[in-house]
Design a protein around this motif. Sequence first.
Motif, mmCIF file in Angstrom:
data_model
loop_
_atom_site.group_PDB
_atom_site.id
_atom_site.type_symbol
_atom_site.label_atom_id
_atom_site.label_comp_id
_atom_site.label_asym_id
_atom_site.label_seq_id
_atom_site.Cartn_x
_atom_site.Cartn_y
_atom_site.Cartn_z
ATOM 1 N N SER A 12 57.259 -49.249 5.553
ATOM 2 C CA SER A 12 57.381 -48.413 4.357
ATOM 3 C C SER A 12 56.994 -49.225 3.132
ATOM 4 C CB SER A 12 58.819 -47.946 4.163
ATOM 5 O OG SER A 12 59.269 -47.285 5.299
ATOM 6 N N ASP A 47 63.633 -54.446 12.992
ATOM 7 C CA ASP A 47 64.631 -53.377 12.891
ATOM 8 C C ASP A 47 65.393 -53.466 11.578
ATOM 9 O OD1 ASP A 47 63.934 -52.415 15.335
ATOM 10 O OD2 ASP A 47 65.614 -53.275 16.437
ATOM 11 N N ILE A 48 65.731 -54.695 11.202
ATOM 12 C CA ILE A 48 66.475 -54.879 9.953
ATOM 13 C C ILE A 48 65.608 -54.457 8.762
ATOM 14 C CG2 ILE A 48 67.472 -56.619 8.407
ATOM 15 C CD1 ILE A 48 68.658 -57.971 10.863
ATOM 16 N N HIS A 50 63.242 -52.301 8.786
ATOM 17 C CA HIS A 50 63.160 -50.857 8.905
ATOM 18 C C HIS A 50 64.355 -50.202 8.216
ATOM 19 C CE1 HIS A 50 62.508 -47.068 11.154
ATOM 20 N NE2 HIS A 50 61.279 -47.518 11.278
ATOM 21 N N ARG A 51 65.527 -50.722 8.530
ATOM 22 C CA ARG A 51 66.764 -50.170 7.974
ATOM 23 C C ARG A 51 66.848 -50.425 6.461
ATOM 24 N NH1 ARG A 51 70.412 -46.369 7.409
ATOM 25 N NH2 ARG A 51 72.476 -47.135 6.840
ATOM 26 N N GLU A 54 64.911 -48.023 4.641
ATOM 27 C CA GLU A 54 65.628 -46.760 4.617
ATOM 28 C C GLU A 54 66.663 -46.751 3.482
ATOM 29 O OE1 GLU A 54 66.563 -44.245 8.524
ATOM 30 O OE2 GLU A 54 67.947 -45.890 8.228
ATOM 31 N N LEU A 55 67.369 -47.873 3.349
ATOM 32 C CA LEU A 55 68.376 -47.976 2.291
ATOM 33 C C LEU A 55 67.725 -47.920 0.906
ATOM 34 C CD1 LEU A 55 70.699 -50.739 3.811
ATOM 35 C CD2 LEU A 55 71.219 -48.314 3.567
ATOM 36 N N ARG A 57 64.995 -46.380 0.240
ATOM 37 C CA ARG A 57 64.540 -45.004 0.054
ATOM 38 C C ARG A 57 65.683 -44.099 -0.385
ATOM 39 N NH1 ARG A 57 61.426 -45.370 4.360
ATOM 40 N NH2 ARG A 57 62.988 -44.500 5.729
ATOM 41 N N MET A 79 73.528 -55.012 4.516
ATOM 42 C CA MET A 79 73.034 -55.566 5.783
ATOM 43 C C MET A 79 73.840 -56.778 6.211
ATOM 44 S SD MET A 79 70.767 -53.508 6.629
ATOM 45 C CE MET A 79 70.288 -54.315 8.136
#
Lengths: 191, 110
Positions: A12, A47-48, A50-51, A54-55, A57, A79
Amino acid sequence: MKKTVTVNLGGSIVTLEEDAYSILSGYMSRLERHFANDPGKQEIIDDIEHRMAELFRENGKDEKFVNTSQDVNRVIKTMGEPGEIGDAEPNSTNKTNTHYTMPGYKRLYRDSDNRILGGVCSGLGAYWNVDPILLRILFIFLFFGIGTGFLLYLILWIAIPKAVTLTEKMEMRGEPITAENIGKNYTSTQK
Amino acid sequence: MNAENSKAQMRKGVLELCILSILSRGDSYASELINKLKEAQMIVVEGTLYPMLTRHKNAGLLTYRWEESPQGPPRKYYSLTDKGKEYLTDLDQTWEELINTVNAIRTNAA
């Protein structure tokens, strides 16, 4: 007014203020170090990331939102620091510091941004880490004193290529060519 | 002695059981797992989950597939493998035993 940096975080686009970016990249390298010898390292970090994207966003709604150091600190707090996240794979013997930067590869160019005549002295100055003024005085001395100075200058002017692209300008100063540095140089030329 | 530390250790010990139990009821993705675990106060920082998922996947207990999400990039949906189901049955049994024996000790009935 602050410069902004755009990063690809887990696929992202996230836009950050410059100081927020350096906090984030510090955190990412702490994670890298923590999981340095973990067989699942890349996947865990992906993965981290990615998350985290998301946060970001959830916070900013869209990629044009500029995240401040406060936003980054909040996401990092959510995190957790590597120590809070938990142990890396037990069989890992953590090497102390695997973080290193590529040394800058230095090349001789004429520096047209700081030139008086052809940029020979400023280029040589960047190459030898000498103040170009000293070299200019030397050339003037050679020109008037011995008389070969101007010929030498002409030869160098012809022989040394001018630093045109950003990469060449960075090579001239011996800066490591990383995305971060390119970004910095680019934004500063835009001003 | 710090009670907070002991509580954290207890939660950490059963976190694996919780994750696998949630997945045994249906496939899920990381942020959904996080929400459930946070609600239950099983995790403090979100980062804890990821090394765990990756390790269980590498051990063959979990598998994942990518699925489009209504917003943002695709998500990893995790599901239990057969090996993972067996593993969970084993853990479940131990958990039951543990509850019984620990309660027996606590109430001094043993």
